[in-house]
Design an enzyme around this catalytic site. Structure first.
Site, short mmCIF file in Angstrom:
data_model
loop_
_atom_site.label_atom_id
_atom_site.label_comp_id
_atom_site.label_asym_id
_atom_site.label_seq_id
_atom_site.Cartn_x
_atom_site.Cartn_y
_atom_site.Cartn_z
N ASP A 76 15.79 31.43 -25.29
CA ASP A 76 15.72 31.55 -23.83
C ASP A 76 14.29 31.79 -23.38
O ASP A 76 13.44 32.27 -24.16
CB ASP A 76 16.65 32.65 -23.32
CG ASP A 76 16.31 34.03 -23.86
OD1 ASP A 76 16.04 34.15 -25.08
OD2 ASP A 76 16.30 35.00 -23.07
N GLU A 138 17.33 36.99 -25.09
CA GLU A 138 16.37 38.01 -25.50
C GLU A 138 15.60 38.53 -24.30
O GLU A 138 15.29 39.73 -24.20
CB GLU A 138 15.40 37.43 -26.54
CG GLU A 138 14.47 38.46 -27.19
CD GLU A 138 13.18 38.70 -26.42
OE1 GLU A 138 12.47 39.66 -26.74
OE2 GLU A 138 12.87 37.92 -25.48
#
Length: 385
Positions: A76, A138
């Site tokens: 991400d 994350e």
């Protein structure tokens, strides 16, 4: 079996083309990686965080035994909204030895190297496995990797080391701070602003709490960093969001704020919440005299453990050797490394690019950093063959 060959730059261009901003999910990118690994006959599986939207991918190259090395990175990225990019953030752009795009540095550059090296990993006939761990979410508190970490702990042969490829300019990092996010809501009692003795002003109470946070901050600075490794050299506390009130002539009934601590890995994790709660408790009796329903509620909404140095860490020793380095470093941001360490797997951080380029418009990675990471992986193959 022969799959598709990609250079690191070609692989990075493919990864960047997927808008994996945390709010969007990462399934299309994961499907691309799965197809690529299938072409090379590499076994893999998913561990979902949000079914059909956000998932983690775990792949194994070499024998399915304990003692392997996990190369871990998140898929991400942070948003580009409102940032003045001079090129398309989701199309890799090369200029002056740099590659621009969202995630080039944080941290698709590392993933691109790992994936492009898969044919070399396979050709080496490894005696110990190399595992690839691609995680999600994350950037919003290291949340997405947690199901994968639990699955690794409970179901798989235990690796001997994890290398998290966050951007460290290929320096070996063996320590980082923790991060705990708190949410505090003050409930007061509404009244006309001319009758302050009939109300409990939630904003003023919140102001008292914020002053206590400031005093805690000063104490943390006084305690400092005994190791002299961190920048800033102390644990930190920060308030990021506050909201409350409805009109200037109404005593506000609600005020809430979000705050966080970033503690040294050796710090007492109970000190800040206990001190804050103790101060809150002292404020409440006067509030309840006016309105029994008034009060203060605080909860920890997310916690990421710090990464603490370990004596004779196989992860640290291996990474230092592969990086050709003789010293380790500490960082103030947090990563998924602490979660792996928490389940008993030694972990370090070492990856291409500089954290100073992360999250900014025109994020980039120097091509020279990718070459360093490729050399690192070449040494890893030689070590495990």
């Amino acid at each position: 079996m022969t799959g598709t060959h990609y250079s690191t730059e070609e692989m990075l261009a493919r990864l960047i083309s997927f808008d994996t901003t945390s709010r969007n999910g990462n399934i299309p990118l994961i499907e691309f990686v799965e197809d690529y690994l299938d072409g090379w006959g590499v076994p893999h599986f998913r561990v979902d965080y949000e079914a059909n939207r956000k998932t983690n991918l775990f792949a194994t190259i070499g024998p399915d035994i304990a003692g392997g090395i996990v190369l871990s990175g998140h898929t991400d990225v942070v948003p580009v909204d409102g940032q003045p990019w001079t090129s398309d953030p989701f199309a890799l752009t090369a200029r002056d030895g740099r590659l621009f795009g969202r995630g080039t540095c944080d941290m698709k550059g590392f993933l691109a190297v790992c994936l492009a090296e898969v044919p070399n990993f396979l050709a080496a006939k490894l005696s110990s496995p190399i595992h690839l761990a691609l995680s999600c979410d994350e950037e919003v508190g290291c949340k997405g990797v947690r199901p994968l970490v639990a699955h690794l702990r409970d179901n798989l042969p235990k690796p001997r080391a994890v290398i998290v490829g966050e951007p460290t300019s290929m320096q070996v990092v063996n320590a980082h701070k923790s991060a705990v996010t708190f949410s505090t809501e003050v409930t007061g009692h509404e009244a006309h602003s001319s009758l302050t003795h009939h109300g409990v002003n939630a904003i003023l109470v919140a102001g008292e709490l914020l002053c206590e946070i400031s005093r805690i901050r000063e104490h943390l600075i006084e305690l400092g960093d005994p190791t002299h490794r961190f920048n800033p050299p102390y644990s930190t506390i920060h308030v990021g969001v506050i909201e409350g009130g409805t009109a200037k002539n109404i005593i506000p009934r609600k005020c809430s704020f979000q705050w966080e601590t970033r503690l040294l890995p050796t710090a007492d994790t109970a000190y800040v919440p206990h001190r804050f709660e103790s101060f809150s408790t002292r404020l409440e009796p006067a509030m309840k005299v006016v309105a029994p329903e008034a009060g203060i509620a605080t909860q920890a909404v997310n916690s990421v453990p710090g990464l603490a140095p370990e004596k004779d860490s196989p992860a640290e020793n291996l990474a230092l050797h592969l990086a050709g380095a003789n010293s380790t470093h500490a960082v103030s941001y947090c990563t998924e490394a602490g979660l792996f360490q928490q389940i008993g797997i030694p972990a370090v951080i070492c990856g291409p690019g500089s954290i100073e380029q992360a999250h900014k418009p025109d994020e980039y990675i120097d091509m020279s950093e990718l070459r360093k990471c490729e050399a690192f992986m070449g040494k890893l193959v030689a070590q495990l063959s």
